[in-house]
Design a protein around this motif. Structure first.
Motif, PDB file in Angstrom:
ATOM      1  N   GLN A 175       0.969  -0.804  -0.074  1.00 53.31           N
ATOM      2  CA  GLN A 175      -0.041   0.088  -0.041  1.00 53.31           C
ATOM      3  C   GLN A 175       0.922   1.518   0.236  1.00 53.31           C
ATOM      4  O   GLN A 175       0.841   2.313  -0.852  1.00 53.31           O
ATOM      5  CB  GLN A 175      -0.764   0.039   1.046  1.00 53.31           C
ATOM      6  N   ARG A 176       1.888   1.194   1.143  1.00 58.40           N
ATOM      7  CA  ARG A 176       2.929   2.293   0.815  1.00 58.40           C
ATOM      8  C   ARG A 176       3.815   2.247  -0.708  1.00 58.40           C
ATOM      9  O   ARG A 176       4.068   3.854  -1.164  1.00 58.40           O
ATOM     10  CB  ARG A 176       4.142   1.800   1.388  1.00 58.40           C
ATOM     11  N   ILE A 177       3.892   1.401  -1.304  1.00 57.08           N
ATOM     12  CA  ILE A 177       4.463   1.516  -2.819  1.00 57.08           C
ATOM     13  C   ILE A 177       2.823   2.098  -3.623  1.00 57.08           C
ATOM     14  O   ILE A 177       3.287   2.972  -3.917  1.00 57.08           O
ATOM     15  CB  ILE A 177       4.957   0.577  -3.446  1.00 57.08           C
ATOM     16  N   GLU A 178       2.396   2.153  -3.452  1.00 56.01           N
ATOM     17  CA  GLU A 178       0.755   2.786  -4.366  1.00 56.01           C
ATOM     18  C   GLU A 178       0.268   4.187  -4.467  1.00 56.01           C
ATOM     19  O   GLU A 178       0.507   4.725  -4.603  1.00 56.01           O
ATOM     20  CB  GLU A 178      -0.518   1.740  -4.100  1.00 56.01           C
ATOM     21  N   ARG A 179       0.641   4.021  -2.749  1.00 56.88           N
ATOM     22  CA  ARG A 179       0.446   5.553  -2.377  1.00 56.88           C
ATOM     23  C   ARG A 179       1.668   6.232  -3.016  1.00 56.88           C
ATOM     24  O   ARG A 179       1.243   7.605  -3.363  1.00 56.88           O
ATOM     25  CB  ARG A 179       0.192   5.679  -0.702  1.00 56.88           C
ATOM     26  N   LEU A 180       2.610   5.746  -3.063  1.00 63.63           N
ATOM     27  CA  LEU A 180       4.041   7.002  -3.569  1.00 63.63           C
ATOM     28  C   LEU A 180       3.709   6.889  -5.073  1.00 63.63           C
ATOM     29  O   LEU A 180       4.383   7.643  -5.429  1.00 63.63           O
ATOM     30  CB  LEU A 180       5.290   6.207  -2.674  1.00 63.63           C
ATOM     31  N   ALA A 181       3.523   5.878  -5.585  1.00 63.01           N
ATOM     32  CA  ALA A 181       2.872   5.878  -6.045  1.00 63.01           C
ATOM     33  C   ALA A 181       2.491   7.010  -7.426  1.00 63.01           C
ATOM     34  O   ALA A 181       2.144   7.508  -8.440  1.00 63.01           O
ATOM     35  CB  ALA A 181       2.662   4.355  -7.507  1.00 63.01           C
ATOM     36  N   ARG A 182       1.153   7.294  -6.635  1.00 64.71           N
ATOM     37  CA  ARG A 182       0.276   8.278  -7.041  1.00 64.71           C
ATOM     38  C   ARG A 182       0.735   9.500  -7.014  1.00 64.71           C
ATOM     39  O   ARG A 182       0.073  10.539  -7.381  1.00 64.71           O
ATOM     40  CB  ARG A 182      -0.792   8.144  -5.847  1.00 64.71           C
ATOM     41  N   VAL A 183       1.992   9.895  -5.711  1.00 62.27           N
ATOM     42  CA  VAL A 183       2.303  11.520  -5.905  1.00 62.27           C
ATOM     43  C   VAL A 183       3.192  11.254  -7.269  1.00 62.27           C
ATOM     44  O   VAL A 183       3.760  11.032  -8.190  1.00 62.27           O
ATOM     45  CB  VAL A 183       3.559  10.944  -4.848  1.00 62.27           C
ATOM     46  N   PRO A 184       2.588  12.781  -7.211  1.00 56.06           N
ATOM     47  CA  PRO A 184       2.934  13.513  -8.824  1.00 56.06           C
ATOM     48  C   PRO A 184       4.447  13.804  -9.969  1.00 56.06           C
ATOM     49  O   PRO A 184       5.121  13.054 -10.288  1.00 56.06           O
ATOM     50  CB  PRO A 184       1.762  15.050  -9.178  1.00 56.06           C
ATOM     51  N   ILE A 185       5.110  14.383  -8.670  1.00 57.92           N
ATOM     52  CA  ILE A 185       6.926  14.233  -8.899  1.00 57.92           C
ATOM     53  C   ILE A 185       7.318  12.697  -8.514  1.00 57.92           C
ATOM     54  O   ILE A 185       8.141  12.169  -9.536  1.00 57.92           O
ATOM     55  CB  ILE A 185       7.192  15.010  -8.274  1.00 57.92           C
ATOM     56  N   ILE A 186       6.969  12.474  -7.698  1.00 58.05           N
ATOM     57  CA  ILE A 186       7.902  11.045  -6.593  1.00 58.05           C
ATOM     58  C   ILE A 186       7.223  10.094  -7.707  1.00 58.05           C
ATOM     59  O   ILE A 186       8.213   8.965  -8.184  1.00 58.05           O
ATOM     60  CB  ILE A 186       8.026  10.843  -5.079  1.00 58.05           C
ATOM     61  N   GLY A 187       5.940  10.158  -7.928  1.00 56.04           N
ATOM     62  CA  GLY A 187       5.377   8.739  -8.363  1.00 56.04           C
ATOM     63  C   GLY A 187       6.175   8.182  -9.281  1.00 56.04           C
ATOM     64  O   GLY A 187       6.382   7.062 -10.051  1.00 56.04           O
ATOM     65  N   SER A 188       6.310   8.612 -10.262  1.00 54.08           N
ATOM     66  CA  SER A 188       7.496   8.038 -11.863  1.00 54.08           C
ATOM     67  C   SER A 188       8.392   7.643 -11.387  1.00 54.08           C
ATOM     68  O   SER A 188       8.801   6.676 -11.990  1.00 54.08           O
ATOM     69  CB  SER A 188       7.241   9.505 -12.629  1.00 54.08           C
ATOM     70  N   LEU A 189       9.315   8.455 -10.307  1.00 58.47           N
ATOM     71  CA  LEU A 189      10.482   7.691 -10.148  1.00 58.47           C
ATOM     72  C   LEU A 189      10.239   6.603  -9.249  1.00 58.47           C
ATOM     73  O   LEU A 189      11.013   5.613  -9.586  1.00 58.47           O
ATOM     74  CB  LEU A 189      11.299   9.257  -9.423  1.00 58.47           C
ATOM     75  N   VAL A 190       8.517   5.949  -8.759  1.00 54.77           N
ATOM     76  CA  VAL A 190       8.568   4.808  -7.759  1.00 54.77           C
ATOM     77  C   VAL A 190       8.254   4.215  -9.302  1.00 54.77           C
ATOM     78  O   VAL A 190       8.968   2.755  -9.048  1.00 54.77           O
ATOM     79  CB  VAL A 190       7.650   5.059  -6.782  1.00 54.77           C
ATOM     80  N   ARG A 191       7.704   3.883 -10.046  1.00 58.78           N
ATOM     81  CA  ARG A 191       7.220   3.726 -10.406  1.00 58.78           C
ATOM     82  C   ARG A 191       8.201   3.199 -11.587  1.00 58.78           C
ATOM     83  O   ARG A 191       8.981   1.911 -11.641  1.00 58.78           O
ATOM     84  CB  ARG A 191       6.047   3.927 -11.287  1.00 58.78           C
ATOM     85  N   ILE A 192       9.161   3.448 -12.360  1.00 55.29           N
ATOM     86  CA  ILE A 192      10.686   2.961 -12.675  1.00 55.29           C
ATOM     87  C   ILE A 192      11.174   2.280 -11.760  1.00 55.29           C
ATOM     88  O   ILE A 192      11.883   1.298 -12.660  1.00 55.29           O
ATOM     89  CB  ILE A 192      11.291   4.675 -13.217  1.00 55.29           C
ATOM     90  N   TYR A 193      11.888   2.364 -11.071  1.00 55.94           N
ATOM     91  CA  TYR A 193      12.182   2.132 -10.035  1.00 55.94           C
ATOM     92  C   TYR A 193      11.600   0.543  -9.963  1.00 55.94           C
ATOM     93  O   TYR A 193      12.544  -0.049  -9.927  1.00 55.94           O
ATOM     94  CB  TYR A 193      12.603   2.373  -8.562  1.00 55.94           C
ATOM     95  N   TYR A 194      10.921   0.189  -9.086  1.00 54.08           N
ATOM     96  CA  TYR A 194      10.166  -1.255  -8.972  1.00 54.08           C
ATOM     97  C   TYR A 194       9.295  -1.297 -10.364  1.00 54.08           C
ATOM     98  O   TYR A 194      10.146  -2.495 -10.304  1.00 54.08           O
ATOM     99  CB  TYR A 194       8.755  -0.915  -8.387  1.00 54.08           C
ATOM    100  N   GLY A 195       9.868  -1.403 -11.791  1.00 55.11           N
ATOM    101  CA  GLY A 195       9.952  -1.558 -12.964  1.00 55.11           C
ATOM    102  C   GLY A 195      10.919  -2.393 -13.292  1.00 55.11           C
ATOM    103  O   GLY A 195      10.968  -3.599 -13.281  1.00 55.11           O
ATOM    104  N   TYR A 196      12.244  -1.710 -13.116  1.00 52.63           N
ATOM    105  CA  TYR A 196      13.157  -1.720 -13.468  1.00 52.63           C
ATOM    106  C   TYR A 196      13.737  -3.261 -12.234  1.00 52.63           C
ATOM    107  O   TYR A 196      13.990  -4.168 -12.431  1.00 52.63           O
ATOM    108  CB  TYR A 196      14.281  -1.041 -12.765  1.00 52.63           C
ATOM    109  N   TYR A 197      13.201  -2.650 -10.825  1.00 51.20           N
ATOM    110  CA  TYR A 197      13.626  -4.102  -9.632  1.00 51.20           C
ATOM    111  C   TYR A 197      12.907  -5.346 -10.616  1.00 51.20           C
ATOM    112  O   TYR A 197      13.298  -6.493 -10.194  1.00 51.20           O
ATOM    113  CB  TYR A 197      12.575  -3.409  -8.893  1.00 51.20           C
ATOM    114  N   LEU A 198      11.788  -4.607 -10.842  1.00 58.27           N
ATOM    115  CA  LEU A 198      10.690  -6.133 -11.459  1.00 58.27           C
ATOM    116  C   LEU A 198      11.331  -6.860 -12.257  1.00 58.27           C
ATOM    117  O   LEU A 198      11.865  -8.328 -12.761  1.00 58.27           O
ATOM    118  CB  LEU A 198       9.458  -5.486 -11.507  1.00 58.27           C
TER     119      LEU A 198
END
Length: 101
Positions: free
Chosen positions: A67-90
């Protein structure tokens, strides 16, 4: 809830920059005396913003990791970085799993 907090930070930053950087220079050009600033008002506003940020951070830390990651992924500026990081991690995890099989 994060989006209004970010907008609040931006608004406070712009107001402080105008009051402390631009306004004194304009007053020097006009030759008018500088009025006394209400530093306590800025301190109280900063304290309120800091309190809201700390409460939001504590709430975010109390959530489960997904849930923490899902909420961080919705934040406007930080969200794109979180999505890119976890995409790379996966992808890195899947690539290493592929090598084992």
């Amino acid at each position: 809830m994060q989006y209004p907090v970010i907008l609040g930070f931006i608004l406070v930053g712009i107001v402080l920059a105008l009051n402390f950087l631009v306004l004194p220079q304009i007053q020097q050009l006009t030759g008018e005396p500088t009025p006394q600033s209400n530093w306590w008002l800025y301190a109280a506003g900063s304290l309120v913003v800091l309190l809201v940020v700390l409460l939001g951070w504590q709430h975010l830390k109390s959530l489960p990791i997904l849930q923490r990651i899902e909420r961080l992924a919705r934040v406007p500026i930080i969200g794109s970085l979180v999505r890119i990081y976890y995409g790379y991690y996966l992808l890195a995890a899947l690539a290493s799993w592929r090598e084992v099989v």
